[in-house]
Design a protein around this motif. Structure first.
Motif, PDB file in Angstrom:
ATOM      1  N   VAL A  10       0.830  -1.202  -0.080  1.00 13.81           N
ATOM      2  CA  VAL A  10       0.052  -0.049  -0.054  1.00 13.81           C
ATOM      3  C   VAL A  10       0.959   1.262  -0.043  1.00 13.81           C
ATOM      4  N   GLY A  11       0.354   2.255  -0.468  1.00 15.35           N
ATOM      5  CA  GLY A  11       1.271   3.559  -0.353  1.00 15.35           C
ATOM      6  C   GLY A  11       1.063   4.185   1.014  1.00 15.35           C
ATOM      7  N   GLY A  12       2.213   5.037   1.292  1.00  9.84           N
ATOM      8  CA  GLY A  12       2.078   5.660   2.554  1.00  9.84           C
ATOM      9  C   GLY A  12       2.416   5.076   3.611  1.00  9.84           C
ATOM     10  N   ALA A  13       3.083   3.552   3.528  1.00  7.84           N
ATOM     11  CA  ALA A  13       3.217   2.664   4.517  1.00  7.84           C
ATOM     12  C   ALA A  13       4.564   3.023   5.412  1.00  7.84           C
ATOM     13  N   GLY A  14       5.233   4.010   4.789  1.00 11.80           N
ATOM     14  CA  GLY A  14       6.569   4.304   5.446  1.00 11.80           C
ATOM     15  C   GLY A  14       7.714   3.843   4.965  1.00 11.80           C
ATOM     16  N   ARG A  15       7.870   2.988   3.839  1.00 11.15           N
ATOM     17  CA  ARG A  15       9.131   2.715   2.952  1.00 11.15           C
ATOM     18  C   ARG A  15      10.238   3.666   3.031  1.00 11.15           C
ATOM     19  N   THR A  16       9.814   4.816   2.665  1.00 11.67           N
ATOM     20  CA  THR A  16      10.983   6.087   2.138  1.00 11.67           C
ATOM     21  C   THR A  16      11.454   6.258   3.677  1.00 11.67           C
ATOM     22  N   ILE A  38      14.385   3.827  -6.434  1.00  7.52           N
ATOM     23  CA  ILE A  38      14.021   3.249  -7.618  1.00  7.52           C
ATOM     24  C   ILE A  38      12.448   3.360  -7.735  1.00  7.52           C
ATOM     25  N   ASP A  39      12.059   4.626  -6.979  1.00  7.14           N
ATOM     26  CA  ASP A  39      10.384   4.900  -7.056  1.00  7.14           C
ATOM     27  C   ASP A  39      10.392   6.032  -7.706  1.00  7.14           C
ATOM     28  N   PRO A  40       9.651   6.346  -8.815  1.00 10.27           N
ATOM     29  CA  PRO A  40       9.274   7.410  -9.571  1.00 10.27           C
ATOM     30  C   PRO A  40       9.011   8.782  -8.795  1.00 10.27           C
ATOM     31  N   VAL A 176       6.004  -3.772  10.953  1.00  9.38           N
ATOM     32  CA  VAL A 176       4.721  -3.090  11.170  1.00  9.38           C
ATOM     33  C   VAL A 176       5.075  -1.691  11.534  1.00  9.38           C
ATOM     34  N   ASN A 177       4.714  -0.638  10.638  1.00  8.94           N
ATOM     35  CA  ASN A 177       4.849   0.698  10.952  1.00  8.94           C
ATOM     36  C   ASN A 177       3.583   1.486  11.299  1.00  8.94           C
ATOM     37  N   ARG A 178       3.798   2.453  12.228  1.00 11.79           N
ATOM     38  CA  ARG A 178       2.708   3.411  12.571  1.00 11.79           C
ATOM     39  C   ARG A 178       1.727   2.517  13.595  1.00 11.79           C
ATOM     40  N   ARG A 206       8.796  -3.801  14.986  1.00 10.77           N
ATOM     41  CA  ARG A 206       7.685  -2.827  14.836  1.00 10.77           C
ATOM     42  C   ARG A 206       8.106  -1.314  15.264  1.00 10.77           C
ATOM     43  N   VAL A 207       7.525  -0.512  14.501  1.00 11.14           N
ATOM     44  CA  VAL A 207       7.659   1.107  14.720  1.00 11.14           C
ATOM     45  C   VAL A 207       6.470   1.665  15.127  1.00 11.14           C
ATOM     46  N   HIS A 208       6.255   2.226  16.424  1.00 13.87           N
ATOM     47  CA  HIS A 208       5.036   2.872  16.768  1.00 13.87           C
ATOM     48  C   HIS A 208       4.774   4.123  16.122  1.00 13.87           C
ATOM     49  N   PHE A 209       3.497   4.424  15.849  1.00  8.92           N
ATOM     50  CA  PHE A 209       3.063   5.728  15.205  1.00  8.92           C
ATOM     51  C   PHE A 209       3.476   6.665  16.248  1.00  8.92           C
ATOM     52  N   ASP A 210       4.058   7.952  15.465  1.00  7.48           N
ATOM     53  CA  ASP A 210       4.417   8.978  16.181  1.00  7.48           C
ATOM     54  C   ASP A 210       4.288  10.344  15.546  1.00  7.48           C
ATOM     55  N   ALA A 211       3.399  11.119  15.961  1.00  3.40           N
ATOM     56  CA  ALA A 211       3.246  12.505  15.123  1.00  3.40           C
ATOM     57  C   ALA A 211       4.532  13.309  15.105  1.00  3.40           C
ATOM     58  N   MET A 213       6.922  12.428  13.624  1.00  4.76           N
ATOM     59  CA  MET A 213       7.692  11.552  12.511  1.00  4.76           C
ATOM     60  C   MET A 213       7.679  12.571  11.480  1.00  4.76           C
ATOM     61  N   PRO A 214       6.575  13.160  10.842  1.00  7.19           N
ATOM     62  CA  PRO A 214       6.488  14.187   9.783  1.00  7.19           C
ATOM     63  C   PRO A 214       7.067  15.187  10.239  1.00  7.19           C
ATOM     64  N   GLU A 215       6.992  15.590  11.519  1.00  8.24           N
ATOM     65  CA  GLU A 215       7.452  17.012  11.783  1.00  8.24           C
ATOM     66  C   GLU A 215       9.075  17.468  11.796  1.00  8.24           C
ATOM     67  N   SER A 216       9.558  16.109  12.258  1.00  9.05           N
ATOM     68  CA  SER A 216      11.046  16.029  12.389  1.00  9.05           C
ATOM     69  C   SER A 216      11.621  16.220  10.740  1.00  9.05           C
ATOM     70  N   LEU A 217      10.969  15.302   9.872  1.00  8.36           N
ATOM     71  CA  LEU A 217      11.164  15.424   8.324  1.00  8.36           C
ATOM     72  C   LEU A 217      10.988  16.790   7.769  1.00  8.36           C
ATOM     73  N   ALA A 218      10.041  17.312   8.282  1.00  8.62           N
ATOM     74  CA  ALA A 218       9.637  18.809   7.607  1.00  8.62           C
ATOM     75  C   ALA A 218      10.706  19.856   8.187  1.00  8.62           C
TER      76      ALA A 218
HETATM   77  N1  LIG Z   1       5.869   5.612  12.662  1.00  2.00           N
HETATM   78  C1  LIG Z   1       5.378   6.666  12.165  1.00  2.00           C
HETATM   79  N2  LIG Z   1       4.382   7.432  12.939  1.00  2.00           N
HETATM   80  C2  LIG Z   1       3.952   8.656  12.229  1.00  2.00           C
HETATM   81  N3  LIG Z   1       4.086   8.869  10.959  1.00  2.00           N
HETATM   82  C3  LIG Z   1       4.851   8.281  10.004  1.00  2.00           C
HETATM   83  C4  LIG Z   1       5.463   6.779  10.625  1.00  2.00           C
HETATM   84  N4  LIG Z   1       6.280   6.515   9.516  1.00  2.00           N
HETATM   85  C5  LIG Z   1       6.103   7.250   8.642  1.00  2.00           C
HETATM   86  N5  LIG Z   1       5.082   8.304   8.941  1.00  2.00           N
HETATM   87  C6  LIG Z   1       4.734   9.503   7.942  1.00  2.00           C
HETATM   88  O1  LIG Z   1       3.847   8.714   6.963  1.00  2.00           O
HETATM   89  C7  LIG Z   1       4.185   9.296   5.693  1.00  2.00           C
HETATM   90  C8  LIG Z   1       4.303   8.607   4.714  1.00  2.00           C
HETATM   91  O2  LIG Z   1       5.570   7.929   4.835  1.00  2.00           O
HETATM   92  P1  LIG Z   1       6.496   7.610   3.789  1.00  2.00           P
HETATM   93  O3  LIG Z   1       6.499   8.549   2.628  1.00  2.00           O
HETATM   94  O4  LIG Z   1       7.773   7.088   4.281  1.00  2.00           O
HETATM   95  O5  LIG Z   1       5.661   6.331   3.035  1.00  2.00           O
HETATM   96  P2  LIG Z   1       5.867   5.485   1.722  1.00  2.00           P
HETATM   97  O6  LIG Z   1       5.626   4.197   1.862  1.00  2.00           O
HETATM   98  O7  LIG Z   1       7.173   5.812   1.216  1.00  2.00           O
HETATM   99  O8  LIG Z   1       4.897   6.211   0.911  1.00  2.00           O
HETATM  100  P3  LIG Z   1       4.678   6.328  -0.879  1.00  2.00           P
HETATM  101  O9  LIG Z   1       3.771   4.967  -1.273  1.00  2.00           O
HETATM  102  O10 LIG Z   1       4.065   7.591  -0.914  1.00  2.00           O
HETATM  103  O11 LIG Z   1       6.139   6.073  -1.249  1.00  2.00           O
HETATM  104  C9  LIG Z   1       5.015  10.559   5.891  1.00  2.00           C
HETATM  105  O12 LIG Z   1       4.322  11.746   6.164  1.00  2.00           O
HETATM  106  C10 LIG Z   1       5.739  10.031   7.050  1.00  2.00           C
HETATM  107  O13 LIG Z   1       6.412  11.130   7.931  1.00  2.00           O
END
Ligand SMILES: Nc1ncnc2c1ncn2[C@@H]1O[C@H](COP(=O)(O)OP(=O)(O)OP(=O)(O)O)[C@@H](O)[C@H]1O
Ligand SMILES: [Mg+2]
Length: 261
Positions: A10-16, A38-40, A176-178, A206-211, A213-218
């Motif tokens: 699925v998209g947005g899982a946290g791979r990047t 290798i993700d467009p 398992v992420n989030r 396992r990586v817990h959800f942490d709001a 995470m995106p703030e640090s990235l930003a």
């Molecule tokens: N454990 C976490 N807790 C909270 N937010 C997270 C966590 N892991 C990732 N995120 C946030 O979720 C969003 C999506 O993460 P990311 O871009 O890494 O997913 P992706 O699988 O690479 O998505 P895509 O399919 O778009 O490539 C980002 O805003 C990221 O900061």
């Protein structure tokens, strides 16, 4: 050098996020690290702290317009060697995906050409599975990390794709992420996933959800530096420690042999 592919169904899982975090945490443990995108979407560079989007990269190398690696790699402040995807049009992607379909080991062969020490690791951020990009990464990988949120749709698609993933790669682990233990539904979903994937799902991954995470990235920082005592920081260190130990235990004593790519 070992190759680790991060994939998800699925998209947005946290791979990047996890590719970048693991790259930095392993580099801080003095391990030579290549992070390959290798993700467009071409986002890994931004997650690694580079302030421009690389224009040229794998997308162009696969199309035969540039040599892979040569002149198109960057090093971030943590010493991670980064190979971008680059910016491509839809037409360019359709053409290069045809080449990936015709040459199933294109990426594995490109990785074999990097002159990297046996202790080194290549972490690959892929397009969502199934895709030509993810299939190439899985085929090239010594270890596949399937990143999934503990949500019903994500776990159901992973359970469906899991046999396909395991058939393509000997070593598959689910990360398992989030994770949010306050949500009972997540526990039920993980129980069902466990029944589908067995010991590929381990408690340590396992990586817990942490709001934050995106703030640090930003802010261009890292969660594990900004809030080092948070559960998610602890989880990321734990995952990096596990991966570091796995890489160490699996180093080929004979760097000239076929496995020591
Ligand atoms: N454990 C976490 N807790 C909270 N937010 C997270 C966590 N892991 C990732 N995120 C946030 O979720 C969003 C999506 O993460 P990311 O871009 O890494 O997913 P992706 O699988 O690479 O998505 P895509 O399919 O778009 O490539 C980002 O805003 C990221 O900061
Ligand atoms: Mg991504």
């Amino acid at each position: 050098m070992k190759t680790v592919a991060l994939v998800s169904t699925v998209g947005g899982a946290g791979r990047t996020t996890l590719t970048a975090a693991l790259a930095v945490l392993l580099a801080r443990r003095d391990r030579p690290v290549v992070a390959a995108d290798i993700d467009p979407q071409n986002m890994l560079g931004a997650y690694l702290g580079l302030d421009t989007f690389a224009q040229v990269g794998f997308g162009h190398a696969i199309a035969g317009r540039v040599e892979p690696w040569r002149g198109n790699t960057w090093r971030n402040a943590e010493g991670v060697l980064f190979a971008p995807h680059g910016e491509t049009t839809l037409a360019e992607r359709m053409a290069y995906e045809a080449r990936l379909a015709a040459e199933p080991r294109w990426l594995a062969d490109a990785l074999a050409r990097i002159d990297f020490p046996p202790r080194g690791v290549a972490l690959i951020d892929t397009a969502r599975f199934p895709s030509q990009q993810a299939a190439q990464a899985v085929r090239a990988a010594d270890l596949v990390l399937c990143v999934t949120p503990p949500e019903p749709a994500a776990c159901a698609t992973l359970a469906r794709c899991f046999r396909n993933l395991r058939d393509s790669s000997a070593n598959v682990k689910v990360v398992v992420n989030r994770l949010n233990p306050a949500r009972e539904m997540q526990r039920d979903v993980l129980g069902l996933l466990r029944a589908a994937v067995g010991d590929a799902l381990e408690l340590a991954h396992r990586v817990h959800f942490d709001a934050a995470m995106p703030e640090s990235l930003a802010r261009g920082g890292w969660l594990f530096d900004d809030v080092p005592h948070s559960q998610a920081s602890h989880d990321l260190h734990g995952l990096a420690n596990w991966l570091d130990a796995w890489l160490e235990s699996d180093v080929d004593p004979d760097p000239g042999s076929e496995r020591a790519r």
